[in-house]
Design an enzyme around this catalytic site. Structure first.
Site, mmCIF file in Angstrom:
data_model
loop_
_atom_site.group_PDB
_atom_site.id
_atom_site.type_symbol
_atom_site.label_atom_id
_atom_site.label_comp_id
_atom_site.label_asym_id
_atom_site.label_seq_id
_atom_site.Cartn_x
_atom_site.Cartn_y
_atom_site.Cartn_z
ATOM 1 N N LYS B 94 0.731 -1.226 0.003
ATOM 2 C CA LYS B 94 -0.033 -0.082 0.073
ATOM 3 C C LYS B 94 0.858 1.132 0.092
ATOM 4 O O LYS B 94 1.835 1.391 1.086
ATOM 5 C CB LYS B 94 -0.942 0.091 1.249
ATOM 6 C CG LYS B 94 -1.875 1.337 1.223
ATOM 7 C CD LYS B 94 -2.561 1.389 2.643
ATOM 8 C CE LYS B 94 -2.878 2.853 2.717
ATOM 9 N NZ LYS B 94 -3.349 3.103 3.997
ATOM 10 N N GLY B 155 -7.396 9.208 9.698
ATOM 11 C CA GLY B 155 -7.534 9.350 11.057
ATOM 12 C C GLY B 155 -8.640 10.296 11.414
ATOM 13 O O GLY B 155 -8.988 10.380 12.852
ATOM 14 N N ALA B 182 -9.210 5.571 4.205
ATOM 15 C CA ALA B 182 -8.995 6.529 5.085
ATOM 16 C C ALA B 182 -10.074 7.524 5.181
ATOM 17 O O ALA B 182 -10.949 7.839 4.402
ATOM 18 C CB ALA B 182 -7.830 7.798 4.953
ATOM 19 N N GLY B 183 -10.540 7.768 6.592
ATOM 20 C CA GLY B 183 -11.339 8.956 6.759
ATOM 21 C C GLY B 183 -12.857 8.382 7.385
ATOM 22 O O GLY B 183 -13.722 9.235 7.828
ATOM 23 N N ASN B 204 -9.017 1.990 9.852
ATOM 24 C CA ASN B 204 -8.154 1.572 10.821
ATOM 25 C C ASN B 204 -8.952 2.179 12.163
ATOM 26 O O ASN B 204 -9.212 1.549 13.334
ATOM 27 C CB ASN B 204 -6.725 1.935 10.445
ATOM 28 C CG ASN B 204 -5.808 1.250 11.817
ATOM 29 O OD1 ASN B 204 -5.960 0.807 12.852
ATOM 30 N ND2 ASN B 204 -4.511 1.409 11.442
ATOM 31 N N THR B 205 -8.364 3.555 12.443
ATOM 32 C CA THR B 205 -8.660 4.299 13.640
ATOM 33 C C THR B 205 -10.129 4.013 14.060
ATOM 34 O O THR B 205 -10.338 4.039 15.239
ATOM 35 C CB THR B 205 -8.533 5.788 13.329
ATOM 36 O OG1 THR B 205 -7.068 5.766 12.668
ATOM 37 C CG2 THR B 205 -8.240 6.397 14.672
#
Lengths: 317, 255
Positions: B94, B155, B182-183, B204-205
């Protein structure tokens, strides 16, 4: 006679508990002095169960609650609480932190200034964990080794342990299945211009920082958490993040003298909680992770109960 | 879904950073049913983790997609990718080339260049990019078979900042796997991405920093499935007037 490998935090704390129960103890230590080779040298020395509970299991609070009295018998414990703050634009972090734990009260700008006059006007809100405390890890290790020596323990320095000991407390050097290293980096600053009397935590999504006063104008800042077995000196990336977070806490740290940089490997199990493990007839106390000073007393008591034969094995575990 | 010749059943990719413990992380991976997990590398990583973290990740059975998180230059990203190939024995990468430290916005110029170098070197590149169509074309020309447009800054948990842009991307690249990276903050964000026709979601987050990461992982998996099924089922069009679902004509009148 009970033999222990390692005169670090776990070994010395268990020795103390064994001596309290009337046992004779001998500790083998490869390093030249108490805790000299121990990762606990680089610890923050925070007794902060409620702050840790934000990202840890309940056991950190239940096991950690005994740590204050235990350490107070051995070394100075500064029961001044922890102040948790966030830069204005990261206030969501403060809300998140507050939701994940308890044992605090929300404090305003005025209350922050009253607690720490040095921070007046810098932060508009924070969380105050009044029940928390800190100690000086290196002083605590040397005080603890003096106490156990006075109680009759024999500590043999510069000497590797024999193959057969009763208790292995050698941290990341021990071959225990499932144990992994979590690298941490820290710095010690000398900055008499900044007056701060208690542990501070600055929340930031990318570079959370804790700062622990060591007295005499010294402060310890830490600590990174990296899944790595590298023992090299701290990286510039980590240091620049820690240093800029310290600067955000108080610009006076811009003038600080960087007295020491350090890195160590915290031993940890998959759940980040310590364990007593029996392996090939040797008991291991390991996996204190970043909760060494907080959890060592309770784990040492468990280890001592296990090692003294009149107590049933199941109960001790 | 097939990416670089690999068949994947799960359309949720999960990041492995910032969890309370590896035990929680492994439970979250299981709950998410993810078949691909991303792992970020630092230089320290190359010095080994003993019997530690990587082994735990490998034991989950999920395919590891190493990333170049935190790399700001082409050279840094290429070096990190090569290191990752050695450590994890995979040619999947990635690719992140960060342009701005504060917003973590991708540097699309460096990204295209790094994608070209890595593709020529045999890597299968998953580029973290914006929703820009021309950048997307350049990435495909550089050798990428998949695009990973951002939903919002890494994040930030803001959800999809530009759903129209993602929809345009779907229309412009009908046959290229598109993975929103992301986001994502909430399950509804993941559903929305899939309803727009994205092929998968990487997050992830949103899971790692949830109060209960394992439950959130499960919620995200269900949200992704719901969104994908909704897209396949072809939703009804929006109307600006109410349309009664039961006919009014012929109702009895009580005068």
């Amino acid at each position: 006679m009970i033999t222990i490998a390692g005169a670090g935090l776990a070994g010395l704390a268990t020795a103390y508990e064994l001596l309290q129960r009337g046992a004779k103890v001998r500790i083998f230590e490869q390093g030249p002095g108490p805790g000299k080779a121990s990762v606990a040298r680089f610890a923050g020395g925070m007794l902060a169960p409620w702050c840790e509970y934000e990202s840890a299991e309940e056991e950190v609070v239940t096991l950690g609650s005994r740590a204050f009295e235990w350490w107070a018998k051995i070394t100075p414990v500064h029961r001044r609480g922890t102040l948790v703050m966030a830069p204005a634009r990261d206030r969501a972090e403060l809300t998140r932190f507050a939701k994940r734990t308890h044992g605090y009260r929300a404090v305003s700008a005025e209350e922050i200034a009253a607690l720490e006059p040095g921070l007046e006007g810098r932060f508009t809100q924070g969380l105050f964990f009044a029940g928390e405390a800190h100690l000086d890890p290196r002083r605590a290790l040397s005080d603890l080794s003096r106490v156990v020596t006075d109680l009759g323990a024999e500590i043999v320095y510069n000497t590797p342990a024999p193959n057969r000991v009763d208790l292995n407390c050698t941290g990341i050097k021990a071959a225990v299945p499932g144990l992994r290293p979590v690298r941490g980096e820290m710095a010690i600053l000398h900055c008499p211009e900044v007056e701060i009397s208690r542990t501070l935590r600055l929340l930031h999504p990318r570079m959370p920082l804790y700062l622990v006063p060591r007295g005499d104008g010294h402060f310890m800042i830490g600590g990174t958490m990296i899944e790595s077995a590298s023992t090299r000196a701290p990286s510039l990336r980590s240091l620049s993040e820690l240093m800029s977070a310290a600067f955000a806490l108080h610009p006076g740290f811009g003038e600080a003298e960087v007295v020491e940089l350090g890195a160590g490997l915290r031993p940890a199990f998959a759940d980040n909680l310590p364990q007593l493990v029996e392996q090939e007839g040797v008991l291991h106390l390991n996996g204190l992770y970043r909760h060494g000073f907080l959890l060592a007393p309770a784990m040492a008591q468990r280890a001592a109960r296990y090692l003294l034969p009149e107590i049933a094995l199941e109960e001790a575990l | 879904m097939e990416i670089y010749g690999t068949k994947l059943n799960s359309r949720l990719f999960l990041g492995t950073a910032q969890y309370p413990s590896p035990k929680v992380l492994c439970a979250a991976i299981a709950a998410s049913s993810s078949e691909v997990i991303t792992v970020s590398l630092r230089r320290e990583t190359s010095e080994g983790t003993g019997t530690g973290f990587w082994q735990m990740l490998q034991e989950t059975g999920a395919r590891i997609l190493p990333n170049t998180a935190g790399c700001h230059t082409v050279q840094e990203a290429v070096t990190t990718a090569q290191m990752a190939r050695e450590i994890f024995d995979t040619d999947w990468i990635k690719l992140e080339v960060i342009g701005h430290a504060d917003s973590l916005q991708p540097d699309v110029f460096g990204l295209v260049e790094a994608a070209r170098i890595l593709s020529e070197d045999g890597f299968k590149v998953f580029p973290y990019t914006t929703e820009d169509l021309i950048v997307g074309e350049r990435l495909l020309q550089a050798g990428c078979d998949v695009l990973m447009p951002w939903g919002a800054p890494i994040g930030s948990g803001q959800g999809l900042r530009n759903p129209d842009g993602l929809q345009a991307m779907r229309a412009h690249f009908p046959d290229t796997p598109l993975i929103v990276d992301a986001g994502i903050g909430r399950p509804s964000d993941a559903t929305q991405a899939m309803e727009l026709g994205m092929d998968a979601v990487l997050l992830n987050t949103a899971v790692a920093k949830a109060g209960d990461p394992v439950k959130m992982a499960s919620a995200m998996a269900q949200a992704v499935t719901a969104g994908q099924m909704g897209y396949q089922a072809d939703p009804m069009p929006r109307r600006d007037m109410a349309v009664p679902s039961t006919p009014v004509l012929g109702l009895a009148e009580f005068a």
